[in-house]
Design an enzyme around this catalytic site. Structure first.
Site, PDB file in Angstrom:
ATOM      1  N   LYS A  10       2.625   2.959  -9.830  1.00 28.15           N
ATOM      2  CA  LYS A  10       3.573   2.890 -10.951  1.00 28.15           C
ATOM      3  C   LYS A  10       2.860   2.238 -12.123  1.00 28.15           C
ATOM      4  O   LYS A  10       1.885   1.506 -11.981  1.00 28.15           O
ATOM      5  CB  LYS A  10       4.834   2.094 -10.592  1.00 28.15           C
ATOM      6  CG  LYS A  10       4.615   0.639 -10.160  1.00 28.15           C
ATOM      7  CD  LYS A  10       4.452  -0.350 -11.279  1.00 28.15           C
ATOM      8  CE  LYS A  10       4.266  -1.775 -10.770  1.00 28.15           C
ATOM      9  NZ  LYS A  10       3.820  -2.729 -11.829  1.00 28.15           N
ATOM     10  N   GLY A 101      -3.976  -6.359  -6.296  1.00 25.63           N
ATOM     11  CA  GLY A 101      -3.967  -7.192  -7.492  1.00 25.63           C
ATOM     12  C   GLY A 101      -4.241  -6.415  -8.753  1.00 25.63           C
ATOM     13  O   GLY A 101      -4.800  -6.953  -9.714  1.00 25.63           O
ATOM     14  N   GLY A 102      -3.818  -5.136  -8.775  1.00 21.55           N
ATOM     15  CA  GLY A 102      -4.105  -4.290  -9.928  1.00 21.55           C
ATOM     16  C   GLY A 102      -2.926  -4.053 -10.844  1.00 21.55           C
ATOM     17  O   GLY A 102      -3.080  -3.485 -11.921  1.00 21.55           O
ATOM     18  N   GLY A 103      -1.713  -4.439 -10.418  1.00 26.13           N
ATOM     19  CA  GLY A 103      -0.536  -4.189 -11.244  1.00 26.13           C
ATOM     20  C   GLY A 103       0.013  -2.784 -11.121  1.00 26.13           C
ATOM     21  O   GLY A 103       0.864  -2.370 -11.910  1.00 26.13           O
ATOM     22  N   LEU A 104      -0.457  -2.042 -10.105  1.00 16.71           N
ATOM     23  CA  LEU A 104      -0.019  -0.658  -9.903  1.00 16.71           C
ATOM     24  C   LEU A 104       1.027  -0.534  -8.801  1.00 16.71           C
ATOM     25  O   LEU A 104       1.494   0.570  -8.515  1.00 16.71           O
ATOM     26  CB  LEU A 104      -1.219   0.236  -9.575  1.00 16.71           C
ATOM     27  CG  LEU A 104      -2.297   0.305 -10.660  1.00 16.71           C
ATOM     28  CD1 LEU A 104      -3.512   1.073 -10.149  1.00 16.71           C
ATOM     29  CD2 LEU A 104      -1.751   0.948 -11.927  1.00 16.71           C
ATOM     30  N   GLY A 105       1.378  -1.662  -8.173  1.00 19.73           N
ATOM     31  CA  GLY A 105       2.443  -1.645  -7.171  1.00 19.73           C
ATOM     32  C   GLY A 105       2.032  -1.125  -5.816  1.00 19.73           C
ATOM     33  O   GLY A 105       2.894  -0.682  -5.043  1.00 19.73           O
ATOM     34  N   GLY A 107       1.056  -2.382  -2.816  1.00 18.24           N
ATOM     35  CA  GLY A 107       1.702  -2.928  -1.626  1.00 18.24           C
ATOM     36  C   GLY A 107       3.186  -2.609  -1.576  1.00 18.24           C
ATOM     37  O   GLY A 107       3.725  -2.244  -0.527  1.00 18.24           O
ATOM     38  N   SER A 108       3.861  -2.725  -2.715  1.00 16.38           N
ATOM     39  CA  SER A 108       5.291  -2.407  -2.777  1.00 16.38           C
ATOM     40  C   SER A 108       5.540  -0.935  -2.501  1.00 16.38           C
ATOM     41  O   SER A 108       6.504  -0.561  -1.827  1.00 16.38           O
ATOM     42  CB  SER A 108       5.852  -2.776  -4.155  1.00 16.38           C
ATOM     43  OG  SER A 108       5.773  -4.165  -4.384  1.00 16.38           O
ATOM     44  N   SER A 109       4.664  -0.081  -3.027  1.00 19.05           N
ATOM     45  CA  SER A 109       4.806   1.356  -2.797  1.00 19.05           C
ATOM     46  C   SER A 109       4.595   1.690  -1.328  1.00 19.05           C
ATOM     47  O   SER A 109       5.318   2.519  -0.755  1.00 19.05           O
ATOM     48  CB  SER A 109       3.818   2.120  -3.671  1.00 19.05           C
ATOM     49  OG  SER A 109       4.027   3.511  -3.581  1.00 19.05           O
ATOM     50  N   ASP A 141       9.463  -5.173  -6.673  1.00 21.51           N
ATOM     51  CA  ASP A 141       9.139  -3.810  -7.102  1.00 21.51           C
ATOM     52  C   ASP A 141       9.464  -2.753  -6.054  1.00 21.51           C
ATOM     53  O   ASP A 141       9.398  -1.555  -6.351  1.00 21.51           O
ATOM     54  CB  ASP A 141       7.651  -3.697  -7.459  1.00 21.51           C
ATOM     55  CG  ASP A 141       7.321  -4.334  -8.794  1.00 21.51           C
ATOM     56  OD1 ASP A 141       8.259  -4.702  -9.524  1.00 21.51           O
ATOM     57  OD2 ASP A 141       6.122  -4.465  -9.106  1.00 21.51           O
TER      58      ASP A 141
END
EC number: 2.7.1.148
Length: 285
Positions: A10, A101-105, A107-109, A141
Site C-alpha cells: 500500500k 520497515g519500508g512503510g509499504l505495509g 507485515g500487515s498485508s 493497517d
C-alpha cells in the site's frame, strides 16, 4: 490443496496527524491505495491441528510473526464460534518482495491475506467486517488490507471510507535503511496538530505526509532520495518510511526515471489500484 494468494503493498498518498490520544496512539487522516505489487503467500490447509510457517524470517520468532499470529487468531475465533474443528491446521509460506520497515505495509498485508484466505479455505464464514475487527488486534493497517478497497482512513487508521483516487504509476524506491514506526511517532519534533479537514478539501489540496520532515531529518539517505526524486516528479514518503514514491501518468515515464537511479538503490515500478489484488484473487476462487 496448495493455493497462492497476493499480499499487496500500500501507499499512503497523504498522511496527516491530527492529535495524540492518552494511550499514546495518534489520530490520523490518511489516503490508502494498493499497488499491483507485493508479497505472495502459499497456503496448504490440513487436519494436523498445527500451524507451520515454512519460511521463517531471520530474527523473528515464528510466534511473533504476523502470519502465524493471524492464523492463530482466526482459528481461535472460529473455534470459539464452533465453525472450525479442533484439528484444523495449515502450512504457510511467504515469498517476500516488500522490505521490512519500508512503510509499504508488508507485515500487515501478510496478516490480512492470511485472515481472508483461511476464512475462505477453512469456510469459517466470517464477514470482511468481522475479519477487519480481528485484524485491528494485529495492527492498525490490517483492516484496510482486509476490506480491500482504496480508502480514506481516520482514527488510528481503522475508520475507512471507500474512495477512488486516480490509478497512477509509481516509482517506489528504498533508501537502504529500515525505520521502526515507534521511532517516528515518538519523535518530539513530529507534527501532531494538523487541523482535521473534510475529505473533499483534502483531495483537492496538495498531498503531504506529516512524518516526512522528521524522517528526512533523522535519515540522510531518505533526505537524499526525496531530493533526487523531486527533480523529476511529485514525490514523498509513504507511511513512516523508509520507502519514497514518485508518481507518474504512464509506466514509461516512471521507467525513464528509474533508469537514472543512483547505483545501489533498490526500487520497483507498480500501478496504483483501488481494488486489492487479494480481493481479485478471492473473487476467482
Amino acid at each position: 490443496m496448495i493455493t497462492t494468494w497476493p499480499a499487496p503493498a500500500k501507499l499512503n498518498l497523504f498522511l496527516y496527524i491530527t492529535g495524540r490520544r492518552p494511550d499514546g496512539y495518534h489520530d490520523l487522516q490518511t489516503l490508502f491505495q494498493f499497488l499491483d505489487y507485493g508479497d505472495t503467500l502459499t497456503i496448504e490447509t490440513n487436519q494436523s491441528g498445527t500451524l507451520r510457517l515454512l519460511s521463517p524470517l531471520d530474527g523473528v520468532p515464528d510466534d511473533d510473526n504476523l502470519i502465524i499470529r493471524a492464523a492463530k487468531l482466526l482459528r481461535e475465533q472460529a473455534q470459539k464460534h464452533s465453525t472450525l474443528p479442533a484439528n484444523a491446521g495449515a502450512n504457510l509460506a511467504v515469498t517476500k518482495r516488500l522490505p521490512m520497515g519500508g512503510g509499504l505495509g508488508g507485515g500487515s498485508s501478510n496478516a490480512a491475506t492470511v485472515l481472508v484466505a483461511l476464512n475462505h479455505l477453512w469456510q469459517t464464514g466470517f464477514s470482511l467486517h468481522q475479519l477487519a475487527a480481528f485484524g485491528l488486534q494485529l495492527g492498525a493497517d490490517v483492516p484496510v488490507f482486509v476490506q480491500g478497497f482504496a480508502a480514506f482512513a481516520e482514527g488510528v487508521g481503522e475508520r475507512l471510507m471507500p474512495v477512488s483516487p486516480p490509478e497512477k504509476w509509481y516509482l517506489v524506491m528504498h533508501p537502504g535503511v529500515s525505520i521502526a514506526t515507534p521511532l517516528v511517532f515518538n519523535d518530539p519534533l513530529l507534527t501532531r496538530n494538523t487541523p482535521r479537514r473534510e475529505i473533499s478539501a483534502l483531495l483537492s489540496a496538495e498531498f503531504r505526509n506529516d512524518c516526512e520532515a522528521v524522517v528526512r531529518n533523522r535519515f540522510r539517505e531518505v533526505e537524499q532520495l526525496v531530493s533526487w526524486l523531486l527533480e523529476y516528479a511529485p514525490s514523498r514518503l509513504t507511511g513512516t518510511g523508509a520507502c519514497v514514491f514518485a508518481e507518474f501518468d504512464t509506466e514509461s515515464a516512471a521507467r525513464q526515471v528509474f533508469e537514472l537511479a543512483p547505483a545501489g538503490l533498490q526500487g520497483f515500478i507498480a500501478q496504483g489500484v483501488n481494488i486489492s489484488p487479494l480481493h481479485r484473487t478471492l473473487s476467482e476462487q
